[in-house]
Design an enzyme around this catalytic site. Structure first.
Site, short mmCIF file in Angstrom:
data_model
loop_
_atom_site.label_atom_id
_atom_site.label_comp_id
_atom_site.label_asym_id
_atom_site.label_seq_id
_atom_site.Cartn_x
_atom_site.Cartn_y
_atom_site.Cartn_z
N GLY A 17 75.96 -3.35 20.45
CA GLY A 17 75.39 -2.21 19.76
C GLY A 17 76.18 -0.91 19.26
O GLY A 17 76.06 0.01 19.15
N ASN A 48 77.10 -0.63 16.25
CA ASN A 48 76.52 -0.16 14.68
C ASN A 48 75.23 0.65 15.19
O ASN A 48 74.96 1.80 14.71
CB ASN A 48 75.98 -1.35 14.01
CG ASN A 48 77.32 -1.95 13.27
OD1 ASN A 48 77.70 -1.40 12.26
ND2 ASN A 48 77.65 -3.12 13.74
N LYS A 61 57.15 -17.31 18.19
CA LYS A 61 57.62 -16.08 17.65
C LYS A 61 56.54 -14.98 17.03
O LYS A 61 56.65 -13.82 16.80
CB LYS A 61 58.45 -16.41 16.11
CG LYS A 61 59.33 -15.25 15.73
CD LYS A 61 60.34 -15.96 14.88
CE LYS A 61 62.00 -16.33 15.50
NZ LYS A 61 62.90 -16.37 14.42
N MET A 63 70.19 -10.94 16.53
CA MET A 63 70.36 -12.45 16.48
C MET A 63 69.39 -13.53 16.27
O MET A 63 69.18 -14.52 16.77
CB MET A 63 71.53 -12.89 17.63
CG MET A 63 72.58 -12.18 17.78
SD MET A 63 73.72 -11.97 16.23
CE MET A 63 74.53 -13.64 16.14
N LEU A 91 66.23 -14.96 13.35
CA LEU A 91 65.44 -14.87 12.29
C LEU A 91 64.18 -14.21 12.35
O LEU A 91 63.50 -14.18 13.44
CB LEU A 91 65.25 -16.02 11.44
CG LEU A 91 66.70 -17.00 11.14
CD1 LEU A 91 66.27 -18.29 10.41
CD2 LEU A 91 67.18 -16.02 9.90
N HIS A 135 75.97 -7.84 7.59
CA HIS A 135 76.58 -9.01 7.90
C HIS A 135 78.13 -8.78 7.76
O HIS A 135 78.71 -8.24 6.73
CB HIS A 135 75.90 -10.16 7.30
CG HIS A 135 76.76 -11.51 7.53
ND1 HIS A 135 76.23 -11.95 8.69
CD2 HIS A 135 77.38 -12.16 6.82
CE1 HIS A 135 76.89 -13.16 8.80
NE2 HIS A 135 77.52 -13.56 7.72
C1 GRF Z 1 78.40 -6.73 13.67
O1 GRF Z 1 79.37 -7.18 13.03
C2 GRF Z 1 77.27 -6.88 12.60
O2 GRF Z 1 77.76 -6.98 11.32
C3 GRF Z 1 76.78 -8.26 12.90
O3 GRF Z 1 76.77 -8.38 14.45
C4 GRF Z 1 77.88 -7.34 14.80
C5 GRF Z 1 77.17 -6.65 15.77
O4 GRF Z 1 77.94 -5.50 16.39
N1 GRF Z 1 75.42 -8.71 12.47
P1 GRF Z 1 77.60 -4.56 17.47
O5 GRF Z 1 76.59 -5.16 18.52
O6 GRF Z 1 76.97 -3.42 16.44
O7 GRF Z 1 78.84 -3.88 17.91
#
Ligand code: GRF
Length: 195
Positions: A12, A14, A65, A90, A92, A109
């Site tokens: 997390g 991001n 789902k 993670m 779809l 991504h």
């Molecule tokens: C990031 O590199 C993002 O681009 C990818 O998954 C990773 C997540 O990292 N989709 P974090 O959990 O935000 O540290």
């Protein structure tokens, strides 16, 4: 103020960057919900520290789902969510979520899409021997990492070790994702930038 949900599955970082940006005076959004498909993911701790409500679920506890996506849609609606940012989520998405939030779901991504979709994108790119690597932000559709590209940033890998590349990718992500969310919510034109 736009209300957004972040979906994440793991660390997390991001999510943290998106929340930190939302605390600034000129932010266009507020993070009102974290959706997480792992009950023990560290991102849930981050959300609790910020007093952000968490909907954490185990997909195994649902028939399919569609059932848990419907629950997520209901949860998002109950918090007034207008926009969704996937940040290391993670899974779809299927029609239940995509139809409820058409053109309102984006993902980040760590590759220059359409190259190196899916898991371990940074490793895939390094193993391939790319000389330029980067980050993409795109709209989400039914396919993995395949929706319309909104923005990209890249840098040269020449002379960099794997660890340096990973650090730089994450630095770019943390700065780029909140900025793009703000821009989209302000209604500014989508960017496709390189550099
Ligand atoms: C990031 O590199 C993002 O681009 C990818 O998954 C990773 C997540 O990292 N989709 P974090 O959990 O935000 O540290």
């Amino acid at each position: 103020m736009n209300k957004i949900a972040v979906f994440a599955s793991g660390n997390g970082s991001n999510f943290e960057a998106i929340v930190q940006e939302s605390l600034k005076k000129d932010s266009t959004y507020q993070v009102v919900l974290l959706v997480c498909d792992h009950l023990d993911a560290y991102v849930t701790v981050r959300a609790c520290k910020h007093n952000i409500p968490v909907f954490a679920f185990d997909p195994k506890n649902y028939a399919d789902k569609q059932s848990y996506e419907q629950l997520i849609v209901n949860m998002c609606r109950s918090y007034g969510v207008q926009f969704i940012a996937l940040a290391g989520y993670m899974r779809l998405l299927e029609k239940t979520l995509l139809n409820a939030y058409q053109n309102k779901i984006i993902n980040i991504h760590p590759s220059l899409l359409p190259a190196f979709k899916g898991k371990n994108a940074i490793e895939q790119a390094i193993e391939y021997g790319v000389k330029v690597i980067g980050v993409s932000i795109h709209y989400v559709n039914l396919e993995m990492d395949a929706g319309e590209i909104i923005a990209q940033e890249c840098f040269s890998t020449v002379g960099l070790k794997k660890e340096d590349i990973e650090i730089k990718i994450h630095q770019i992500e943390h700065q780029m994702y909140p900025q793009i969310i703000n821009k989209l919510l302000k209604g500014e034109k989508n960017e496709k930038s390189v550099g």
